[in-house]
Design an enzyme around this catalytic site. Sequence first.
Site, PDB file in Angstrom:
ATOM      1  N   LYS A  63       0.849  -1.182   0.000  1.00 43.14           N
ATOM      2  CA  LYS A  63       0.000   0.000   0.000  1.00 43.14           C
ATOM      3  C   LYS A  63       0.892   1.242   0.000  1.00 43.14           C
ATOM      4  O   LYS A  63       1.577   1.529   0.979  1.00 43.14           O
ATOM      5  CB  LYS A  63      -0.933  -0.019   1.218  1.00 43.14           C
ATOM      6  CG  LYS A  63      -1.980  -1.139   1.140  1.00 43.14           C
ATOM      7  CD  LYS A  63      -2.844  -1.034  -0.105  1.00 43.14           C
ATOM      8  CE  LYS A  63      -3.949  -2.085  -0.139  1.00 43.14           C
ATOM      9  NZ  LYS A  63      -4.720  -2.038  -1.406  1.00 43.14           N
ATOM     10  N   LYS A 163     -13.470  -7.094  -8.633  1.00 51.60           N
ATOM     11  CA  LYS A 163     -14.104  -7.167  -7.314  1.00 51.60           C
ATOM     12  C   LYS A 163     -15.567  -7.553  -7.496  1.00 51.60           C
ATOM     13  O   LYS A 163     -16.363  -6.782  -8.045  1.00 51.60           O
ATOM     14  CB  LYS A 163     -13.940  -5.829  -6.589  1.00 51.60           C
ATOM     15  CG  LYS A 163     -12.469  -5.603  -6.215  1.00 51.60           C
ATOM     16  CD  LYS A 163     -12.212  -4.290  -5.523  1.00 51.60           C
ATOM     17  CE  LYS A 163     -10.787  -4.281  -4.961  1.00 51.60           C
ATOM     18  NZ  LYS A 163     -10.326  -2.945  -4.565  1.00 51.60           N
TER      19      LYS A 163
HETATM   20 MG   LIG Z   1      -6.128  -1.745  -5.247  1.00 50.77          MG
END
Ligand SMILES: [Mg+2]
Length: 264
Positions: A63, A163
């Site tokens: 991240k 997703k």
């Molecule tokens: Mg992502």
Amino acid sequence: MFLVGPCSTILGKATGLPIYQLLGGKAQDDIKLYRAISQIEPSAMAANLASYRAEGYTKFQLKVGADADSDIARIRLCAAALKPGDVLVADANTGWTMHEAARVVNAVRDVDVYIEQPCPTYEECLVTRRRTALPFVLDENIGSVHDLTRGIADGAMDVINLKISKVGGLTKARLMRDLCIEAGVPMTIEDTWGGDIVTATIAHLAQSTPADFCFSATDFNSYGTKDIASGAPKRVNGTMRASDGPGLGVEPIMAALGTPVLVI
Ligand SMILES: [Mg+2]
């Protein structure tokens, strides 16, 4: 009652088939998983990567998306902790403006790293994509069949994150999965978040996707601490498999779910 891919689940239970059979049949055995590395101080992220590696993971999603200088350090330190064959993705989660993204991709151009969703909009990402030779992943900008077909037509990405609930459930996700295979775009098959039931849903779509097109997947149930369904996939050496039972192959643990908010 639980509301993940409910139509597919009922069809699977009614026919006695695992959902991966309804999605095209088993196309791979062990589904490779990635591990997200939370954004903290760069050297601590490299240490976390090494500990997840010891658990069996070989794919890592860093991240980033903070300031360019610290993100360059994150990418370089974590890349140095990899072993041959590992995969590193730097996921900015829309956090950079175009000039910051340009600085990062230029500074790490000698590193074997994927760049994921550098900027908020599709147009900004396309600018960054055209400035770098590094492999490129789109996530937040791929929410529909339209988004996907536009991205394919523009050559906007090498990989997408698919997703399942974000695109409207398993039926839409299957359509997008099949379009990606036709277009030569591998996928990270996952969701926005979840536990045992979402992990089972991911496993069935990934199980029915050829390994070459399943860039990675996610075992969300190993991030949490509470089991909410029995029979869900369990990670083994950085991989998982879908249940061979009917439907999703899981049974909700009703007591763990608490008081129903709606009963029909
Ligand atoms: Mg992502």
